[in-house]
Enzyme design. Structure first.
Site, mmCIF file in Angstrom:
data_model
loop_
_atom_site.group_PDB
_atom_site.id
_atom_site.type_symbol
_atom_site.label_atom_id
_atom_site.label_comp_id
_atom_site.label_asym_id
_atom_site.label_seq_id
_atom_site.Cartn_x
_atom_site.Cartn_y
_atom_site.Cartn_z
ATOM 1 N N ASP A 5 0.859 -1.199 0.000
ATOM 2 C CA ASP A 5 0.000 0.000 0.000
ATOM 3 C C ASP A 5 0.893 1.246 0.000
ATOM 4 O O ASP A 5 1.348 1.695 1.063
ATOM 5 C CB ASP A 5 -0.927 0.007 1.224
ATOM 6 C CG ASP A 5 -1.909 1.155 1.153
ATOM 7 O OD1 ASP A 5 -2.939 1.016 0.473
ATOM 8 O OD2 ASP A 5 -1.625 2.221 1.742
ATOM 9 N N GLU A 54 2.201 5.079 -0.197
ATOM 10 C CA GLU A 54 1.771 6.466 0.056
ATOM 11 C C GLU A 54 2.558 7.340 -0.911
ATOM 12 O O GLU A 54 3.701 7.014 -1.279
ATOM 13 C CB GLU A 54 2.038 6.889 1.500
ATOM 14 C CG GLU A 54 1.272 6.075 2.523
ATOM 15 C CD GLU A 54 -0.233 6.035 2.329
ATOM 16 O OE1 GLU A 54 -0.809 7.074 1.933
ATOM 17 O OE2 GLU A 54 -0.835 4.977 2.542
ATOM 18 N N ASP A 104 -2.474 1.428 -6.624
ATOM 19 C CA ASP A 104 -1.087 1.317 -6.140
ATOM 20 C C ASP A 104 -0.155 0.977 -7.285
ATOM 21 O O ASP A 104 0.924 1.557 -7.419
ATOM 22 C CB ASP A 104 -1.017 0.265 -5.022
ATOM 23 C CG ASP A 104 -1.693 0.777 -3.771
ATOM 24 O OD1 ASP A 104 -1.022 1.473 -3.006
ATOM 25 O OD2 ASP A 104 -2.911 0.555 -3.614
ATOM 26 N N HIS A 136 -3.806 6.018 6.486
ATOM 27 C CA HIS A 136 -2.897 6.653 5.518
ATOM 28 C C HIS A 136 -1.421 6.515 5.887
ATOM 29 O O HIS A 136 -0.575 7.117 5.230
ATOM 30 C CB HIS A 136 -3.243 8.115 5.256
ATOM 31 C CG HIS A 136 -4.625 8.309 4.708
ATOM 32 N ND1 HIS A 136 -4.989 7.874 3.460
ATOM 33 C CD2 HIS A 136 -5.720 8.868 5.265
ATOM 34 C CE1 HIS A 136 -6.262 8.173 3.251
ATOM 35 N NE2 HIS A 136 -6.735 8.766 4.339
ATOM 36 N N ASP A 166 -1.974 0.855 6.897
ATOM 37 C CA ASP A 166 -2.980 0.507 5.877
ATOM 38 C C ASP A 166 -2.741 -0.941 5.411
ATOM 39 O O ASP A 166 -3.677 -1.739 5.337
ATOM 40 C CB ASP A 166 -2.882 1.441 4.656
ATOM 41 C CG ASP A 166 -3.591 2.788 4.879
ATOM 42 O OD1 ASP A 166 -4.239 2.970 5.934
ATOM 43 O OD2 ASP A 166 -3.487 3.661 3.986
HETATM 44 P P1 AMP Z 1 -4.203 5.754 0.873
HETATM 45 O O1 AMP Z 1 -3.629 4.404 0.591
HETATM 46 O O2 AMP Z 1 -5.680 5.791 0.950
HETATM 47 O O3 AMP Z 1 -3.548 6.257 2.096
HETATM 48 O O4 AMP Z 1 -3.834 6.688 -0.329
HETATM 49 C C1 AMP Z 1 -2.627 6.624 -1.049
HETATM 50 C C2 AMP Z 1 -2.235 7.966 -1.522
HETATM 51 O O5 AMP Z 1 -3.325 8.569 -2.219
HETATM 52 C C3 AMP Z 1 -1.883 8.953 -0.423
HETATM 53 O O6 AMP Z 1 -0.541 8.831 0.017
HETATM 54 C C4 AMP Z 1 -2.098 10.280 -1.162
HETATM 55 O O7 AMP Z 1 -1.034 10.560 -2.027
HETATM 56 C C5 AMP Z 1 -3.318 9.972 -2.009
HETATM 57 N N1 AMP Z 1 -4.538 10.371 -1.269
HETATM 58 C C6 AMP Z 1 -5.288 9.604 -0.465
HETATM 59 N N2 AMP Z 1 -6.316 10.282 0.053
HETATM 60 C C7 AMP Z 1 -6.214 11.540 -0.437
HETATM 61 C C8 AMP Z 1 -6.975 12.732 -0.310
HETATM 62 N N3 AMP Z 1 -8.059 12.785 0.454
HETATM 63 N N4 AMP Z 1 -6.560 13.840 -0.975
HETATM 64 C C9 AMP Z 1 -5.471 13.825 -1.751
HETATM 65 N N5 AMP Z 1 -4.712 12.721 -1.934
HETATM 66 C C10 AMP Z 1 -5.071 11.593 -1.291
HETATM 67 MG MG MG Z 2 -2.425 3.942 2.253
#
Ligand code: AMP
Ligand code: MG
Length: 340
Positions: A125, A127, A225, A284, A289
């Site tokens: 996952d 970031e 991803d 996040h 995650d």
């Molecule tokens: P996540 O696995 O949901 O944490 O998301 C992976 C990546 O997507 C994060 O590191 C951000 O770069 C992008 N991302 C996730 N949620 C948001 C959001 N609400 N606004 C902008 N970018 C986001």
């Molecule tokens: Mg994540």
């Protein structure tokens, strides 16, 4: 958090690497169409033949389970010493899978996890750098590379990997990104750039003999991803897209097909909630995650789902892998060559 990925899935207007974008949009609509009509093929007979009488018995048992109340389901699961958590649909599916597995084992028919199934599932996952509402043209760079390894026989999380990554195009993290991910400027300043981190990740997988001694598959929460973050990062780092990440299990698809729920109910927080689990750690954070995604995968395996590769990248395009495709593990990981 999940809304972001979900929005992107259906109508992404943010990804500006135009060639990749078109391909992804086209294949996403194709994927959604596939999923809506797909039957429950989470553990089909290996030869695709459902004519054996055992399948009639399974169908009868399923009909009986469908008519049970929530209390009856809970009691039956408790009698069988099975997990009683989760919403009614989850309990139903668990009981059905239990009977199905038993019946198939009794008749020595094929089904359920077999000896040929993946030994390990590796959850990834990423970031990435981001802005509030990610403006058009924003090129995400990976800033955290986590992996969590599931042993599919013992049904345990057995290992994990985590490295932060120094972004090169936009080395300064936005305040929004720091707040969202919990990743600080110092963490990425002290980290190595993506190609070196990828080398470490590959070495970690190789040390665990994945793809050589052991069969494994990569698993992610959604398609992004690999199809977005890794794809963009490899272009930016001028390296070829790594072979071992070309096929993966998209757990949202598997979850939707297995528990028969629409795509709107396959956000990470909803999946956990419906399974009666609580998010552990910091949303996040890539590693947290990944751990929580692994917990969902474990519960699905326990409930009798044979998680299988269902998406792949081909020539920069995201494609669906039909459940009738042979069950192949990911190839041994290698460092990709430079694109130059
Ligand atoms: P996540 O696995 O949901 O944490 O998301 C992976 C990546 O997507 C994060 O590191 C951000 O770069 C992008 N991302 C996730 N949620 C948001 C959001 N609400 N606004 C902008 N970018 C986001
Ligand atoms: Mg994540």
């Amino acid at each position: 958090m999940d809304e972001h990925k979900e929005n992107i899935y259906s109508h992404d207007v943010r990804l500006e690497m135009s060639d990749t974008r078109l391909a992804i949009e086209k294949s996403c609509s194709r994927l959604n169409a596939d999923e809506d009509s797909s039957p429950d093929t989470s553990s089909p007979p290996a030869n695709g033949d459902y004519s054996h009488p055992v399948y009639k018995e399974i169908a009868l048992a399923n009909g009986h389970i469908n008519r049970m109340s929530k209390d009856e389901l809970r009691k039956k699961l408790a009698d069988l010493k099975l997990d009683t958590r989760g919403v009614k649909d989850v309990m139903k599916k668990r009981l059905k899978s239990h009977y199905k597995k038993q019946k198939l084992m009794q008749t020595a028919a094929e089904g359920g996890p077999t000896d040929t199934y993946y030994d390990y599932i590796c959850v990834v996952d990423f970031e990435a750098t981001c802005e509030e509402d990610n403006p058009a043209g924003f090129l995400h760079e990976i800033i955290e590379f986590p992996m969590v390894l599931i042993n599919t026989r013992t049904l345990e999380i057995v290992d994990s990997f985590q490295e932060y990554v120094k972004p090169e195009l936009n080395p300064q993290l936005s305040d929004f990104c720091v707040k969202l991910t919990g990743i600080t400027q110092k963490m990425v300043d002290e980290a190595e750039p993506f190609p070196s981190v990828l080398e470490k990740a590959v070495a970690w997988l190789q040390e665990r003999e994945l793809g050589t001694k052991y069969k494994y598959a990569i698993l992610t929460d959604g398609a992004w991803d690999m199809s977005k973050f890794l794809n963009i990062q490899c272009r930016l780092s001028r390296i070829r897209y790594p072979q071992f990440a070309k096929k993966w299990i998209n757990i949202r698809k598997s979850y939707g097909n297995f528990y028969k729920v629409p795509r709107t109910q396959t956000k990470l927080s909803t999946m956990l909630d419906k399974l009666g689990l609580k998010y552990e750690g910091r949303p996040h954070s890539g590693l947290d995650d990944s751990r929580n995604i692994a917990r969902i995968a474990l519960r699905m395996l326990q409930d009798g789902c044979q998680l299988r590769v269902n998406e792949r990248m081909h020539a920069g395009q995201l494609l669906s892998v039909p459940s009738s495709a042979p069950e192949e593990g990911a190839p041994p990981p290698h460092n990709p060559r430079s694109r130059d």
